[in-house]
Design a protein around this motif. Structure first.
Motif, mmCIF file in Angstrom:
data_model
loop_
_atom_site.group_PDB
_atom_site.id
_atom_site.type_symbol
_atom_site.label_atom_id
_atom_site.label_comp_id
_atom_site.label_asym_id
_atom_site.label_seq_id
_atom_site.Cartn_x
_atom_site.Cartn_y
_atom_site.Cartn_z
ATOM 1 N N SER A 280 0.826 -1.203 0.000
ATOM 2 C CA SER A 280 0.000 0.000 0.000
ATOM 3 C C SER A 280 0.861 1.253 0.000
ATOM 4 C CB SER A 280 -0.938 0.011 1.214
ATOM 5 O OG SER A 280 -0.200 -0.001 2.410
ATOM 6 N N SER A 281 0.237 2.345 -0.386
ATOM 7 C CA SER A 281 0.896 3.645 -0.353
ATOM 8 C C SER A 281 -0.169 4.680 -0.059
ATOM 9 C CB SER A 281 1.596 3.947 -1.681
ATOM 10 O OG SER A 281 0.653 3.996 -2.726
ATOM 11 N N GLY A 282 0.256 5.794 0.484
ATOM 12 C CA GLY A 282 -0.725 6.804 0.827
ATOM 13 C C GLY A 282 -0.105 8.113 1.222
ATOM 14 N N ARG A 283 -0.983 8.997 1.691
ATOM 15 C CA ARG A 283 -0.569 10.350 2.050
ATOM 16 C C ARG A 283 -1.513 10.882 3.113
ATOM 17 N NH1 ARG A 283 1.093 15.342 -1.483
ATOM 18 N NH2 ARG A 283 0.180 16.977 -0.234
ATOM 19 N N PHE B 122 3.738 7.706 2.439
ATOM 20 C CA PHE B 122 4.290 6.439 2.881
ATOM 21 C C PHE B 122 4.071 5.347 1.846
ATOM 22 C CE2 PHE B 122 -0.076 6.357 4.276
ATOM 23 C CZ PHE B 122 -0.490 5.072 3.979
ATOM 24 N N VAL B 123 4.903 4.329 1.963
ATOM 25 C CA VAL B 123 4.774 3.091 1.198
ATOM 26 C C VAL B 123 4.937 1.972 2.214
ATOM 27 C CG1 VAL B 123 5.838 1.626 -0.553
ATOM 28 C CG2 VAL B 123 5.705 4.080 -0.920
ATOM 29 N N GLN C 92 7.645 2.650 5.056
ATOM 30 C CA GLN C 92 8.651 3.637 4.672
ATOM 31 C C GLN C 92 8.011 5.018 4.591
ATOM 32 O OE1 GLN C 92 10.172 1.926 0.943
ATOM 33 N NE2 GLN C 92 9.322 0.049 1.783
ATOM 34 N N PRO C 93 8.015 5.757 5.703
ATOM 35 C CA PRO C 93 7.436 7.097 5.676
ATOM 36 C C PRO C 93 8.417 8.109 5.094
ATOM 37 C CG PRO C 93 8.245 6.619 7.860
ATOM 38 C CD PRO C 93 8.472 5.382 7.032
ATOM 39 N N LEU D 97 10.108 14.486 9.820
ATOM 40 C CA LEU D 97 10.661 13.292 10.452
ATOM 41 C C LEU D 97 12.159 13.461 10.692
ATOM 42 C CD1 LEU D 97 8.871 10.472 8.436
ATOM 43 C CD2 LEU D 97 8.322 11.319 10.710
ATOM 44 N N PRO D 98 12.669 12.923 11.816
ATOM 45 C CA PRO D 98 14.100 13.031 12.079
ATOM 46 C C PRO D 98 14.904 12.196 11.088
ATOM 47 C CG PRO D 98 13.041 11.632 13.720
ATOM 48 C CD PRO D 98 11.947 12.205 12.866
ATOM 49 N N VAL D 99 16.136 12.612 10.851
ATOM 50 C CA VAL D 99 17.020 11.936 9.912
ATOM 51 C C VAL D 99 18.279 11.510 10.666
ATOM 52 C CG1 VAL D 99 18.366 12.194 7.790
ATOM 53 C CG2 VAL D 99 16.157 13.332 8.016
ATOM 54 N N ALA D 100 18.699 10.284 10.465
ATOM 55 C CA ALA D 100 19.907 9.780 11.116
ATOM 56 C C ALA D 100 21.120 10.520 10.573
ATOM 57 C CB ALA D 100 20.050 8.285 10.866
#
Length: 157
Positions: free
Chosen positions: A75-78, A93-94, A101-102, A107-110
């Motif tokens: 699935s995928s969406g918004r 997201f997927v 996988q948002p 969102l924070p990034v490593a």
């Protein structure tokens, strides 16, 4: 984590007395209820689906999914809404065989790798390598010039 949250919600729901109804708000309490402006749902016979929901306060959610090659739903969406500080928030997201996988700006990034390794860590690694080379660390290749520690303590001689 999702299973734990879902289990907790089910437990709370089951713990409510039968016939329980939420108390009506008193006249001094105001309820913040937003109407659903759009709610379109389409379910296909093959397991595919589409969901589009929009509320009066600007929350918008859309998702579509279909069975993948392995039979699991991909699935995928918004999701989009306005944060309390007025910032627009958009999350795409997927969810497929690679997991959830948002993607969103909030969102924070490593940190990027490789990051610098502190000197004390490099010193400790060098010390461990030196001990391994001398045969002091168990399970490591031993240098023939250093005698191995006795492994027979506590066993009959």
């Amino acid at each position: 984590m999702k299973c734990v949250i879902l289990s907790a919600l089910v437990a709370v729901t089951l713990a409510l007395p039968q016939g329980y109804e939420a108390p009506a708000p008193s006249s001094s309490q105001s309820r913040n209820v937003n109407a659903i402006v759009r709610d379109d749902r389409i379910n296909g016979n093959d397991g595919s689906y589409n969901v589009d929901v929009e509320t009066a306060n600007g929350i918008s959610y859309s998702e579509s999914g279909a069975p993948g090659a392995s039979g699991a739903i991909s699935s995928s969406g918004r999701l989009s809404y306005t944060a309390p500080d007025g910032t627009p928030v958009v999350l795409s997201f997927v969810a497929d065989e690679n997991g959830f996988q948002p993607q969103a700006a909030h969102l924070p990034v490593a940190p990027e790798f490789p990051h610098p390794i502190p000197q004390f860590v490099l010193d400790q690694i060098a010390f461990a390598e030196e001990q391994r080379a001398r045969g002091i660390i168990e399970g490591a290749p031993r240098d023939s010039s250093v005698s191995a520690p006795s492994r027979t303590y506590g066993s009959p001689q």
